[in-house]
Design a protein around this motif. Structure first.
Motif, short mmCIF file in Angstrom:
data_model
loop_
_atom_site.label_atom_id
_atom_site.label_comp_id
_atom_site.label_asym_id
_atom_site.label_seq_id
_atom_site.Cartn_x
_atom_site.Cartn_y
_atom_site.Cartn_z
N UNK A 457 0.82 -1.06 0.05
CA UNK A 457 0.10 0.05 0.02
C UNK A 457 0.77 1.08 -0.04
N UNK A 458 1.89 1.05 0.74
CA UNK A 458 2.78 2.32 1.01
C UNK A 458 3.59 2.50 -0.48
N UNK A 460 2.46 1.85 -3.55
CA UNK A 460 1.31 2.15 -4.56
C UNK A 460 0.97 3.60 -4.23
N UNK A 461 0.89 4.17 -2.80
CA UNK A 461 0.44 5.62 -2.55
C UNK A 461 1.60 6.47 -3.20
N UNK A 462 2.89 6.03 -2.74
CA UNK A 462 3.99 6.90 -3.10
C UNK A 462 4.28 7.07 -4.78
N UNK A 464 2.30 7.26 -7.16
CA UNK A 464 1.48 8.40 -7.51
C UNK A 464 2.05 9.65 -7.34
N UNK A 465 2.79 10.04 -6.28
CA UNK A 465 3.51 11.27 -5.73
C UNK A 465 4.45 11.39 -6.72
#
Lengths: 506, 301
Positions: A457-458, A460-462, A464-465
């Motif tokens: 999850x981390x 995946x989230x990062x 996009x950043x």
């Protein structure tokens, strides 16, 4: 005991960690860390192109800017195009705000260069074939010699024949195709002989720019915004030294408009030169009026002091030398960090990192009352930081403040997951004493399910950043992702082995 | 097995057991209450956001900041003085760095020439060290859009990953709601403390997505995959692990927040701290409530 210690040290997961550690220390030693400009000091500028461009044009812009800044005498420059309209420029070793602002000017000047005589453009930036080193004279006058193409020289010779003493104008980024609205005094000066270099027969400046660059000059006599819009008839309106309200009104009417403020203490001629990007006019020498083409010419100027003279000469030199940018750039964000402040931030980050490690050590000890857990947990975090830094050194990643925040955040998540492993190994209340090897493996497997899920999850989230953010925050995402990957593949497995040896299996 | 060697882990287990006892009140709470309270907090946070949204930082709305290090001044006085001299509204803040040196930050609207502010300050404080940044409103617009997009996509990506790992709508949705509530509460608290929404704090909110899911995953895994313990036992063991996790992370972030004077690092740390505190409630009370209520109905997860 010794045999067991040897066994744990020879475990491949632990060996991998040791290998990574040695590699990282080697990489740190050999390559050293490079820091972002928010730590080493410097300027970060984000510029936007006037309109979206294709990737080829973007490449050209980046190349041209790089060259231009290099000619400007700067080192440690990075120019990076992002998307179809953003250019990020970072320059290290800039030590004053004045220097920073000058950089902004260079980036914003597109450098469309025109040479004009008697209302005819006889050459542009493309006709410049060579630029010589600039000179500063003791009286603070300066000169930039350059060479123009043969065709431009021939055209010029024809135009200039028999017109000795007439004015030669050079423009850098003049407001072509526009309606120029100026106050009365400026209008009179432009229509008089002030810009004729002492040749009363030559047409006045206002007429020359009308013919050569399609700039219509009108005097401001309290016309309303609506009236001005009508006169402009679709052309860009350039308001120079007239009431500011007009700008807002025209803008509200969706008219393309530019406002140039008249700085207090500037005399009329200087103001006109500023509006038009005018260099000169230079009086045509006898030797050039005989119809013989001459390719070696120069731009000269005069400044109040040596520093200013040097700066003006350098700007002209840079623009002549690096040619025109294919599209105009506007600086939309600029950050200047003095090297001293940056140094402070670096120290703070270092102290904060160390303090965070100590805090982790003490809190973990407080929770377990067992140094055998607290020390491995804190040292695993320390190793993780060393490896992240080692990789940063290896890929020459510029560590900036967001990157450092990412590293400290990685300490946070790293500890979380080690706690998960530890608790799984300790097991439930009663089963702690009877945990067996098979049980331990199962528990570690469960811990790793949690670790993989949260790592996924981390990341995946990062990601996009990393993909969707323009500007300076990419470092945060990069270090976090590196930290998470190192964590799941290197440090956590090794910690699990060590922890199993220390608390589980006995 | 030698007894001497098991002694320490045994002690450790006792310490854990004690801390578990302290957390037992959570295990004894009624699932309905566990779901209700956090929902109320979430709604309050939403209401707070509606009336008191955090201020936008200059990198999202445009503006100028000048930082002067080595200036010890009364910010209100300096604010008046600068506003008067420049003929526009500026805002002045002061700060003290860990080395004890003092400084100020001057915020001015977009379009102000930072050099003018620096010139005025330099006259008063010739030995200070200056740094400035300026952002055009157009960049702010772009950064705002990108920030929104990054958060939405990251959130969706997280949701997808969670679904893939648990493949159960109830437990997955509970995790996703927890993360949403964490972020909402963090932003609401930012509003209360007037912490600016900047690109840095947006990054922190993204980080929060990764952070908060950690503890939720731990809880869900323990409650649904550890079949040898009772639900209460599994919950207690998860909550004591979670408590350790959160306090260590909070400790690390607190250190970052205390020591740094860089607004970037400070704000990132602050937002993560708020989010983690909110997460404590959302994971161990809300999500646990949902799972316990669900499991008590005898459904296999």
């Amino acid at each position: 005991m010794n045999r067991k210690l040897k066994r744990i040290l020879l475990n491949w997961k632990v060996l991998l960690l040791i290998l990574f550690l040695i590699g990282s220390i080697g990489s740190l030693y050999a390559r050293g860390l490079t820091f972002g400009i928010d730590i080493s000091g410097g300027v970060a500028l984000i510029a936007q192109t006037e309109e979206p461009v294709d990737s080829k044009t973007m490449e050209l812009v980046v190349d041209s800017l790089q060259k231009r800044l290099n000619t400007f005498g700067l080192r440690d420059i990075s120019v990076e195009g992002q998307g179809n309209s953003i250019v990020v420029v970072k320059v290290a070793n800039v030590s004053s705000t004045e220097e920073a602002n000058q950089l902004k000017q260079v980036i914003e000047s597109q450098g469309v260069f025109f040479m004009e005589f008697n209302g005819v453009v006889f050459g542009t930036g493309k006709d410049i074939t060579y630029v010589g080193p600039y000179e500063i004279k003791p009286d603070n006058s300066w000169a930039v010699p350059f060479r123009i193409s043969k065709s431009a020289a021939e055209k010029f010779a024809e135009l200039a024949k028999g017109k000795a003493g007439w004015p030669v104008d050079m423009f850098l980024d003049p407001p072509v195709n526009s309606l120029l609205v100026v106050p009365q005094d400026v209008f009179i000066t432009m229509n008089g002989t002030a810009f004729n270099a002492g040749a009363p027969d030559a047409p006045p400046l206002a007429l020359r720019i009308k013919k050569a660059l399609n700039i219509t000059t009108v005097m401001y006599t309290n016309q309303s915004a609506r009236e001005l819009k009508e006169i402009a008839n679709g052309k860009t309106i350039v308001l120079a030294g007239v009431p500011r309200e007009l700008y807002d009104q025209l803008k509200a009417m969706n008219v393309s408009v530019k406002y140039i403020q008249s700085e207090a203490g500037t005399d009329t001629t200087t103001f006109v030169k500023e509006i038009l990007g005018l260099y000169g006019p230079y009086s045509l020498g006898e030797g050039l009026a005989n119809g013989v083409p001459q390719t070696d010419v120069q731009i000269t100027g005069h400044a109040a002091n040596r520093v200013k003279a040097e700066r003006e000469a350098k700007t002209v030199y840079t623009v002549l030398k690096s040619g025109s940018l294919p599209v105009k750039l506007r600086v939309i964000s600029m950050e200047f960090i003095s090297p001293k402040l940056g140094q402070d931030f670096k120290n703070q980050a270092l102290y904060a990192g160390l303090a965070a490690l100590v805090a982790v050590l003490l809190i973990v000890y407080f929770h377990y009352r067992n140094w055998k857990i607290a020390i491995p947990v804190a040292s695993t975090s320390l190793f993780e930081v060393i490896i992240i830094l080692g990789i940063a050194a290896l890929i020459k990643w510029n560590l900036d403040l967001p990157s450092i925040a990412g590293i400290i955040a990685a300490i946070g998540t790293g500890v979380d997951q080690q706690v998960v492993i530890t608790d799984e190994l300790l097991g439930g209340e009663r089963s702690a004493r009877i945990t067996r090897r098979a049980g331990a493996l199962k528990r570690i497997g469960r811990a790793f399910f949690i670790i993989f899920a949260s790592a996924a999850t981390t990341i995946a989230a990062m990601s996009f950043l990393l993909v969707y953010f323009v500007g300076t925050l990419k470092g945060f995402a990069v270090t976090t992702i590196i930290g998470v990957l190192i964590g799941i593949f290197v440090t956590r497995p090794a910690y699990a082995e060590v922890a199993r040896y220390l608390i589980g299996e006995e | 097995m030698a007894k001497g060697k098991t002694q320490k882990p045994g002690q450790t287990a006792e310490v854990r057991a004690k801390s578990r006892e302290k957390l037992r009140f959570l295990a004894e709470m009624e699932p309905k209450k566990m779901i209700t309270y956090p929902l109320v907090v979430f709604i309050v946070a939403l209401l707070l956001l509606a009336v008191h949204f955090p201020p936008l930082g200059i990198d999202l709305k445009g503006g100028v900041v000048v930082t002067g290090e080595g200036i010890s001044a009364n910010p209100d006085q300096l604010e008046k003085e600068l506003s008067g001299k420049l003929g526009l509204e500026v805002h002045v803040e002061s700060f003290t760095s860990v080395s004890g040196s003092k400084g100020i930050r001057v915020y001015a609207p977009a379009g102000t020439d930072p050099q003018k502010i620096i010139d005025i300050l330099k006259e008063k404080y010739p030995n200070a060290d200056f740094t400035h940044s300026e952002v055009q409103p157009t960049f702010g617009e772009m950064a705002k859009k990108q920030g929104m997009r990054a958060i939405i996509f990251a959130f969706i990506a997280m949701a997808v990953v969670v679904f893939l790992f648990f493949r159960n709508p109830v437990s997955s949705l509970a995790i996703i709601f927890s993360a949403l509530s964490d972020m909402t509460i963090a932003v609401a608290v930012m509003g209360i403390f007037r912490i600016q929404l900047t690109t840095a704090t947006i990054a922190a909110l993204l980080m929060l997505i990764g952070y908060t899911v950690d503890s939720n995953i731990l809880l869900t895994t323990k409650l649904t995959k550890r079949k040898e313990d009772t639900i209460e036992e599994a919950y207690l063991s998860a909550v004591s692990t979670g408590f350790t996790m959160s306090t260590t992370t909070l400790g690390a972030l607190l250190m970052l927040w205390i020591i740094s004077t860089s607004p970037v690092l400070d704000n990132i740390a602050a937002v993560l701290i708020f989010g983690l505190l909110a997460d404590f409630m959302n994971t161990w009370i809300f999500n646990a409530g949902v799972l316990r209520w669900y499991l008590s109905r005898g459904v296999e997860l």
